[in-house]
Scaffold this active site. Structure first.
Site, PDB file in Angstrom:
ATOM      1  N   SER A  84      34.674   2.565  -7.940  1.00  0.00           N
ATOM      2  CA  SER A  84      34.380   2.552  -9.372  1.00  0.00           C
ATOM      3  C   SER A  84      34.612   3.874 -10.089  1.00  0.00           C
ATOM      4  O   SER A  84      34.474   3.918 -11.321  1.00  0.00           O
ATOM      5  CB  SER A  84      32.945   2.086  -9.607  1.00  0.00           C
ATOM      6  OG  SER A  84      32.862   0.686  -9.431  1.00  0.00           O
ATOM      7  N   TYR A 179      25.597  -3.692 -14.945  1.00  0.00           N
ATOM      8  CA  TYR A 179      26.887  -3.235 -14.420  1.00  0.00           C
ATOM      9  C   TYR A 179      27.771  -4.448 -14.157  1.00  0.00           C
ATOM     10  O   TYR A 179      27.410  -5.339 -13.392  1.00  0.00           O
ATOM     11  CB  TYR A 179      26.645  -2.456 -13.135  1.00  0.00           C
ATOM     12  CG  TYR A 179      27.805  -1.618 -12.684  1.00  0.00           C
ATOM     13  CD1 TYR A 179      27.966  -0.326 -13.167  1.00  0.00           C
ATOM     14  CD2 TYR A 179      28.725  -2.103 -11.760  1.00  0.00           C
ATOM     15  CE1 TYR A 179      29.020   0.461 -12.743  1.00  0.00           C
ATOM     16  CE2 TYR A 179      29.780  -1.324 -11.339  1.00  0.00           C
ATOM     17  CZ  TYR A 179      29.926  -0.042 -11.827  1.00  0.00           C
ATOM     18  OH  TYR A 179      30.980   0.743 -11.420  1.00  0.00           O
ATOM     19  N   GLY A 326      31.610   5.669  -6.656  1.00  0.00           N
ATOM     20  CA  GLY A 326      32.418   4.488  -6.421  1.00  0.00           C
ATOM     21  C   GLY A 326      32.291   4.004  -4.994  1.00  0.00           C
ATOM     22  O   GLY A 326      32.220   4.811  -4.065  1.00  0.00           O
TER      23      GLY A 326
END
Length: 377
Positions: A84, A179, A326
């Site tokens: 991410s 999210y 991420g």
């Protein structure tokens, strides 16, 4: 996607620590190195790599292995999938298009992608680009439907959005925070329309080429490879049991993640990108203010607030950092720095679960790494 169980004998290599510390010149980081060593010896991670850019110079530290079959140690130049943190690159490109007046943060999804976000409480007329970038859109997160991501060999961005539209919206636009990877797939699609070029090309033109980041790119098509040198990526596929089978998932089709999490990079490139972003080299002042205007997060990472593709992270001692984390199968990464970008740190593990050392997951390891660096005298 190549998913191969690693041999039991290879797993015994995990506790073996290999250090590659600092190029000549930068101050030593014994506290950071100690966390890296413990993450392998006690935490059960195959390998870990950290890179720091600071006024005293660049520092690199590693522990463990890049390849459990050969025992090859992790190296400072390893490539890995950044999950991410891709979102930070995508948000930066979007804001650069805003600076060029090609798009506005107040534009709606319906304006750019008519008829795509609809049904089940989804309303593309009410979702702005800003709400995509800060996760206040309420659009269902398509990766919460893993079954739909295991059917087709490759996935187009439109297909990923269609999967999300098969579920109810989480809340009305602007009425909450959640999210959602769907937000960034939609952002990537808008970038391609507004910038009139594929997303991978625009990331290169706006960021990686001007900053000279040779190891950073968004894979195109069904490219499953990683450039050399790279660490192998090991995953238990979300199995939390102590005897979970660990798989080698290095060769991976990332089309299910695209603008939400498919990019590849190195710690050196991530440090240089983050330093440039925080230091004001990529965006004008007013758009940096937009990017770093945050909203509270819910049921996510402790101590975080979310801006436009970036987060603020408050360490247990109260120090505030800026950047992004991420995770993708077999590779977890954090990249955070001071608000002005004067000191930045990137850290990556080539495994996605811890098995000891008091850490529940790699995020806890990363928190200890950041604490060791940013709260030292």
């Amino acid at each position: 996607m190549d998913i191969r169980p690693i041999r039991p004998a290879a797993a015994r290599l995990f506790p073996t620590a290999h250090r590659v510390t600092a190029l000549a010149g930068p101050p030593a980081r014994p506290a950071v190195q100690a966390v890296l060593d413990r993450a392998v010896a006690d935490g059960g991670l195959p390998g870990v790599l950290a890179g720091i850019h600071a006024p005293g110079g660049r520092w690199y530290g590693t522990a463990g292995v890049a390849d459990t079959a050969t025992g090859r140690p992790r190296g400072a130049a390893d490539h890995f999938r950044i999950g991410s943190i891709t979102k930070t690159f995508v948000a930066t490109v979007m804001l650069r298009l805003v600076a060029e007046h090609a798009v506005s943060l107040d534009d709606t999804v319906e304006t750019w992608l008519p008829g795509l976000v609809t049904g089940g409480g989804h309303d593309g007329w009410r979702v702005t680009i800003r709400r995509l970038l800060n996760h206040t859109s309420g659009i269902f997160n398509y990766t919460n439907d893993p079954g739909a991501l295991s059917v087709e060999p490759t996935y187009s961005p439109r297909r990923l959005v269609e999967i999300a539209m098969g579920h109810p919206a989480s809340f009305a636009p602007g009425d909450g925070w959640e999210y959602s990877n769907t937000n960034y797939v939609l952002a990537g699609m808008i970038i391609e329309k507004a910038g009139r070029a594929p997303l991978a090309e625009q990331i290169a033109a706006h960021i990686t080429e001007p900053l000279d980041l040779p190891g950073t790119y968004l894979p195109t098509g069904d490219d499953e490879t990683l450039p050399a040198p790279h660490s192998r990526h090991y995953t238990a596929l979300h199995d939390p049991s102590p005897d979970a089978v660990v798989h080698d998932i290095t060769e991976m089709n990332t089309t299910p993640y695209w603008a939400a999490g498919a990019m590849v990079s190195t710690v050196d490139d991530l440090d240089r990108f983050l330093a440039a972003l925080l230091g004001g080299k990529l965006l004008p002042h007013e758009l940096r203010r937009e990017m770093f205007t945050t909203v509270p997060t819910h049921d996510w990472i402790d101590g975080t607030r979310y801006g436009l593709g970036v987060t603020s992270l408050t360490l247990p001692g109260g120090t505030e950092l800026w950047g992004m984390g991420g995770a993708i199968f077999g590779s977890w990464t954090y990249a955070y720095g001071d608000r002005d970008g004067s000191r930045v740190l990137s850290v990556n593990t080539n495994g996605d679960r811890t098995t000891g050392g008091g850490w529940d997951d790699p995020i806890a390891v990363f928190t200890d790494v950041l604490t060791a660096e940013f709260t030292r005298p």
